[in-house]
Scaffold this active site. Sequence first.
Site, PDB file in Angstrom:
ATOM      1  CE  LYS A  29      41.600  20.269 -15.614  1.00  0.00           C
ATOM      2  NZ  LYS A  29      42.462  20.601 -16.747  1.00  0.00           N
ATOM      3  CD  GLU A  96      36.942  17.851 -18.649  1.00  0.00           C
ATOM      4  OE1 GLU A  96      36.809  19.019 -18.244  1.00  0.00           O
ATOM      5  OE2 GLU A  96      37.914  17.486 -19.317  1.00  0.00           O
TER       6      GLU A  96
END
Length: 193
Positions: A29, A96
Amino acid sequence: MQLTEDIFRRKNESGGGIEVICGSMFSGKTEELIRRINRARYAKLSVKIFKPKLDIRYDDNDVVSHNATAAASTPVNKSAEILLLAGHAQVVGIDEAQFFDNKLPDVCTTLANKGIRVIIAGLDMDFKGRPFGPMPTLMAIAESVTKVHAVCVRCGNPALYSYRLVPSKEKVLLGEKDSYEPRCRICYHSKAF
């Protein structure tokens, strides 16, 4: 991937947009976020990256992927700070995202409505396999959602779960390969491990 970037290149001529990159731990990611940010920089766009202040696993300030790719970022305590610090950025990256408060979708919508391309990376599920933080809402309001997969360490199939290896019930437990491993659906739910 190229189609998504072409859509957002055209979209940014008239307005902003929200892109979400989600998946389990070790799925790439942050690496994908950094790749998209670097492409925006090559296009000479003004970029700002933010991360939650509590994420100090690899660096206090930089966004760092598990394979050590890094990008300078600004750590913040609350999502509202992003609005104050984004300045004249044309592209805003947020890593995040699952650790941010539930006002993050409103912040991202405000930025996108101002014509800013917002690229968000985060875990879509916690270690219990449940939707994590503001991620479900971000995925619902995004123009583009890219779900990336890790490789299950037990069988080699695509992994979509972050299996916690340490005995902790805390929802937020920062950790790496000593605390988590990626698993597919069958291996995540199997009692054999």
